[in-house]
Write a protein that holds these residues in place. Structure first.
Motif, PDB file in Angstrom:
ATOM      1  N   GLY A   1       0.726  -1.272   0.098  1.00 40.05           N
ATOM      2  CA  GLY A   1      -0.208   0.056   0.055  1.00 40.05           C
ATOM      3  C   GLY A   1       0.971   1.257   0.057  1.00 40.05           C
ATOM      4  N   GLU A   2       1.977   1.327   0.694  1.00 41.21           N
ATOM      5  CA  GLU A   2       2.750   2.190   0.729  1.00 41.21           C
ATOM      6  C   GLU A   2       3.528   2.655  -0.491  1.00 41.21           C
ATOM      7  N   ILE A   3       3.762   1.448  -1.186  1.00 39.90           N
ATOM      8  CA  ILE A   3       4.418   1.737  -2.671  1.00 39.90           C
ATOM      9  C   ILE A   3       3.501   2.142  -3.456  1.00 39.90           C
ATOM     10  N   LEU A   4       2.338   1.631  -3.288  1.00 36.87           N
ATOM     11  CA  LEU A   4       1.054   2.481  -4.364  1.00 36.87           C
ATOM     12  C   LEU A   4       0.882   3.759  -3.991  1.00 36.87           C
ATOM     13  N   ALA A   5       0.992   4.159  -2.701  1.00 31.97           N
ATOM     14  CA  ALA A   5       0.550   5.529  -2.455  1.00 31.97           C
ATOM     15  C   ALA A   5       1.763   6.631  -3.007  1.00 31.97           C
TER      16      ALA A   5
ATOM     17  N   ALA B   1      -7.252  11.781  -0.837  1.00 33.76           N
ATOM     18  CA  ALA B   1      -8.135  10.793  -0.936  1.00 33.76           C
ATOM     19  C   ALA B   1      -7.641   9.821  -1.949  1.00 33.76           C
ATOM     20  N   GLN B   2      -7.124  10.174  -2.899  1.00 35.17           N
ATOM     21  CA  GLN B   2      -6.456   9.034  -4.057  1.00 35.17           C
ATOM     22  C   GLN B   2      -5.346   8.355  -3.382  1.00 35.17           C
ATOM     23  N   VAL B   3      -4.654   9.072  -2.534  1.00 37.32           N
ATOM     24  CA  VAL B   3      -3.334   8.531  -1.953  1.00 37.32           C
ATOM     25  C   VAL B   3      -4.005   7.542  -0.997  1.00 37.32           C
ATOM     26  N   ASP B   4      -4.783   7.887  -0.334  1.00 37.38           N
ATOM     27  CA  ASP B   4      -5.338   6.922   0.837  1.00 37.38           C
ATOM     28  C   ASP B   4      -6.056   5.695   0.139  1.00 37.38           C
ATOM     29  N   LYS B   5      -6.478   5.886  -0.774  1.00 37.59           N
ATOM     30  CA  LYS B   5      -7.399   4.723  -1.612  1.00 37.59           C
ATOM     31  C   LYS B   5      -6.307   3.883  -1.853  1.00 37.59           C
TER      32      LYS B   5
END
Length: 188
Positions: free
Chosen positions: A59-63, A76-80
């Motif tokens: 999830g951190e890599i995706l953020a 909100a998109q970063v959190d998603k």
């Protein structure tokens, strides 16, 4: 379960809970993937399993990828993106391993890897495991590929989310096959 039942009735199950598939169930999932059509016997795929705290790291890599893609991305998109891998107890990352081959173009290898992913989904359905194939633009990010340790020639093609269905899976809708199937005629 009969093979045709899985082929005709499999549906995506997006709401997933613990427990994740067992070791025995996973063996069936990956054995099914290995039966994908594979011209040249290249096995142009591999799989990464992500569970437990590793889902938070993914999830951190995706953020981070979301921020790198757009410095002004809404929080909100970063959190998603960060919370995406937490939607299921097990995430299987499907990686296409594309290689130069005189008889098997990379496009065919990519399709074979997709078939391997589909094999996992069918085997999940047959075992009563909820599963859904998710991608999204971040899946294709170079940052995500690097974070997952992909080698040259490898690319993520799917995140398969697997777990116990939260609700009874929906019934597959009927499709009018005539909209998709027609006889070819050279005179047409």
């Amino acid at each position: 379960m009969q093979a045709l039942d899985a082929l005709l009735n499999r549906v995506s199950v997006p709401r997933l809970l613990d427990p994740a598939p067992t070791a025995a169930q996973r063996e069936v999932l990956f054995a099914a993937a290995m039966r994908a059509p594979d011209h040249g016997h290249l096995q142009p795929w591999r799989f990464l399993t992500v569970e437990g705290a590793a889902r938070e790291q993914l999830g951190e890599i995706l953020a981070e990828a979301a921020r790198l893609q757009d410095a002004d991305v809404p929080q909100a998109q970063v959190d998603k993106a960060r919370n995406g891998p937490l939607r299921a107890p097990l995430v299987v990352v499907v990686v296409a391993r594309l290689q130069d081959h005189v008889k098997v173009p990379k496009s065919e290898q990519l399709l074979a890897a997709g078939c391997a992913a589909h094999g996992i989904l069918l085997a999940a359905y047959a075992q009563g495991i909820g599963a859904v194939w998710r991608t999204g633009e971040l899946v294709y990010s170079a940052h995500v590929a690097q974070g997952l340790g992909l080698a040259e020639g490898e690319e993520v093609i799917a995140f398969l989310y697997l777990g116990t269905p939260q609700n009874e899976p929906r019934v597959a809708g009927k499709v009018d096959l005539a909209e998709f199937v027609s006889a070819w005629s050279p005179e047409a």
